[in-house]
Structure formats: structure tokens, C-alpha cells
Design an enzyme around this catalytic site. Structure first.
Site, short mmCIF file in Angstrom:
data_model
loop_
_atom_site.label_atom_id
_atom_site.label_comp_id
_atom_site.label_asym_id
_atom_site.label_seq_id
_atom_site.Cartn_x
_atom_site.Cartn_y
_atom_site.Cartn_z
N ASP A 66 -5.10 -10.58 -0.24
CA ASP A 66 -3.77 -11.18 -0.19
C ASP A 66 -2.98 -10.97 -1.49
OD1 ASP A 66 -1.74 -12.64 1.12
OD2 ASP A 66 -2.30 -14.43 0.00
N HIS A 67 -1.72 -10.55 -1.33
CA HIS A 67 -0.81 -10.31 -2.47
C HIS A 67 -1.35 -9.28 -3.46
CE1 HIS A 67 1.33 -13.69 -0.80
NE2 HIS A 67 2.32 -13.43 -1.62
N HIS B 116 3.17 -4.98 3.95
CA HIS B 116 3.08 -5.43 5.34
C HIS B 116 2.60 -6.88 5.38
CE1 HIS B 116 3.55 -1.50 7.27
NE2 HIS B 116 2.75 -1.00 6.34
N GLU C 197 -1.21 -4.14 11.67
CA GLU C 197 -0.37 -3.78 10.52
C GLU C 197 1.06 -4.27 10.78
OE1 GLU C 197 -0.81 0.06 8.04
OE2 GLU C 197 0.76 0.43 9.51
N CYS D 256 5.10 5.00 5.52
CA CYS D 256 4.00 4.47 4.72
C CYS D 256 3.63 5.41 3.56
CB CYS D 256 2.77 4.19 5.60
SG CYS D 256 2.95 2.69 6.59
N HIS E 111 0.84 -1.20 0.00
CA HIS E 111 0.00 0.00 0.00
C HIS E 111 0.87 1.25 0.00
CE1 HIS E 111 -0.37 0.86 4.66
NE2 HIS E 111 0.87 0.70 4.28
N HIS F 51 5.03 0.00 -0.45
CA HIS F 51 5.76 -0.97 0.37
C HIS F 51 4.72 -1.97 0.88
CE1 HIS F 51 3.97 1.84 3.10
NE2 HIS F 51 3.97 0.86 3.98
ZN LIG Z 1 2.51 0.87 5.52
#
Ligand SMILES: [Zn+2]
Length: 270
Positions: free
Chosen positions: A214-215, A176, A259, A168, A149, A174
Site C-alpha cells: 500500500d502507497h 491504481h 487492477e 501503463c 507502477h 502512475h
Molecule cells: Zn498501470
């Protein structure tokens, strides 16, 4: 009245099977997953409430709590075969929910009104909780997904975005490793001994949330985040909305998103 809460953890290991006379083998498989004899390591968190003693500074001596847990729970349930050794489980399915009811009853006889909560975990991802003054039982399942995100709002300047979202806000995004907990609440069904079928809740959770996110690049791939910042709070909110009111058959109570281990958001949609 001012009061404090004190929690002590303990554990035990017990075996069980799910041969329910009124159920076919297929129904038992669907309800419990694994029906043959098997064991679990259980973790119990006992929370009591009360005034802080002005001399000792304690709600209760932890050694006393330890002793109560040993006598009422560990000595009584450790290394037993629940169905055969404990009469309660000759009549009631030895589910995590019924085990929590049973343990709660034993601790209530000792603590009465001072008993605030009993939480019991069967494995890392499956936990139930009973709280004082609440009829319903809380059942929590934990899931994991990875996603990318970028936290950035066009209404803010580049400098404000950096100040607000820190790392972020990295322009190229990047990722998580997220952990998502779904808690439902409801009464324990007398026949099945469950609030809802864990498998049914898992199916909804995977379809609506885990496989969906996911992914993925949350900003680019997920419709809900086209104009919504993909913070942990908003991920919990989107998950809540996608899960519906009764995922797996019990009322949705809370969605929690980690997160990171140090950053967690809770969302209650009603
Ligand atoms: Zn982040």
C-alpha cells in the site's frame, strides 16, 4: 455432454449472536469478531446446470428459480433470528459457512444433481461458496490498496514497450486503486462453524500483502519487483508466494487482483 449454467441472485436479512456454550467469551471474540446480537443483509447466488431446452432456450425458467429461492431461502430466513427461530442454528454456530451449508441443503433437496454452486455473501468483502463435487468450502476475503507502477522491460525497445503496455508504460509512472481477493479452501470446523478465523486471515493478508504494497512505488520500493514486471498477474503471484500455503489456517486456493474494474488477474500457485 454439452451443458449450460444459469445463476440467479436473491437476498435476505437475518440476525444472530455467537454465544457458544463450549467457548469462553474471549475465544468467541477471537473467533467471530463481534459476538453480540447483530444483523446482516445476505446475498445468495444460486447456480444450476443442465441442457438447454431446444424449445425455450433455457436451462430452467428464471421465474421457477425465483420461486424456489423465495420458498426455500427468503421466506424461510428473511427477518428471523437464526439462533432462536431455526433449529439448525440452535446446535450449529450461525456463521456464514454454516448458513451456506444450510441453504445448500435446502436447495439440493429441490435441484439434486442440477445444483452446481451456492455462493453466499455477508458483506461486500466476505463471501463463501460451495460447488458440486467438491468437499471443501471456498472462503473469499477482499482487500484494497493503492500503489504506483510502471510496466516497462529493458529487453524491449521504447516502441515495443509502448505497444505492449500502453498507458501503463508512462515514463514517470502512475497509480491504481487495486482490489485483491484471497480465497482459501477447507472443511467447516464442527465446533466453530468456520473454515478459518477471518481475523487470522486478515492479519496475514495485511502483514504480508496489503501493508507491504500500500502507497508504494512497486518498481522502486518492492524487492520482488526489482526484476519482475508489476503486472496484475505478477502482483497476484507475489501475493500468493508471500501468503504461504495456509494463511489464517486454511489452504490457499486463489489470489485475484483487480487492477481496474475491467482488468482482473487470477493466480493459482499449485
Ligand atoms: Zn498501470
Amino acid at each position: 455432454m454439452a451443458e449450460a449454467f444459469l445463476t440467479r441472485r436473491s437476498g435476505f436479512s437475518a440476525a444472530r449472536h455467537f454465544h457458544i456454550p463450549s467457548m469462553t467469551g474471549d475465544e468467541a471474540e477471537r473467533t467471530y469478531g463481534h459476538t453480540g446480537a447483530h444483523g446482516h443483509d445476505y446475498l445468495i447466488d444460486l447456480t444450476i446446470r443442465g441442457a438447454i431446452d431446444p424449445v425455450t432456450g433455457m436451462v430452467e425458467n428464471l421465474d421457477t428459480m425465483k420461486e424456489v429461492l423465495r420458498r426455500e431461502v427468503a421466506d424461510h430466513l428473511d427477518a428471523v433470528f437464526l439462533n432462536r427461530d431455526i433449529p439448525f442454528f440452535g446446535k450449529n454456530a450461525p456463521t456464514l459457512e454454516n448458513l451456506a451449508l444450510y441453504v445448500h441443503r435446502r436447495l439440493e433437496s429441490r435441484y439434486g444433481e442440477a445444483l452446481h454452486a451456492v455462493a453466499l455473501a455477508e458483506e461486500e468483502d466476505y463471501r463463501v461458496e460451495l460447488r458440486a463435487g467438491r468437499e471443501e468450502m471456498y472462503v473469499t476475503r477482499t482487500y484494497r490498496f493503492c500503489a504506483g507502477h510502471r510496466l516497462h522491460r529493458p529487453e524491449l525497445s521504447d516502441e515495443e514497450n509502448r505497444a505492449c503496455f500502453g498507458k501503463c508504460n508512462n515514463p514517470n509512472g502512475h497509480g491504481h486503486n487495486y482490489r485483491l481477493e484471497i480465497t482459501v479452501a477447507g472443511g467447516v470446523d464442527e465446533r466453530t462453524g468456520k473454515v478459518c478465523r477471518a481475523g487470522d486471515l486478515d492479519d496475514v493478508a495485511r502483514r504480508e500483502v496489503i501493508d507491504y504494497l500500500d502507497h508504494r512505488n512497486l518498481n522502486e520500493d518492492i524487492e520482488e519487483f526489482r526484476d519482475l514486471n508489476p503486472t496484475a498477474e505478477n502482483i497476484a503471484r507475489v501475493a500468493w508466494e508471500r501468503l504461504g500455503e495456509r494463511p489464517g489456517g486454511a489452504a490457499l486456493y486463489r489470489v485475484r487482483v483487480y487492477e481496474t474494474d475491467r482488468n482482473v488477474a487470477d493466480y493459482y500457485g499449485r
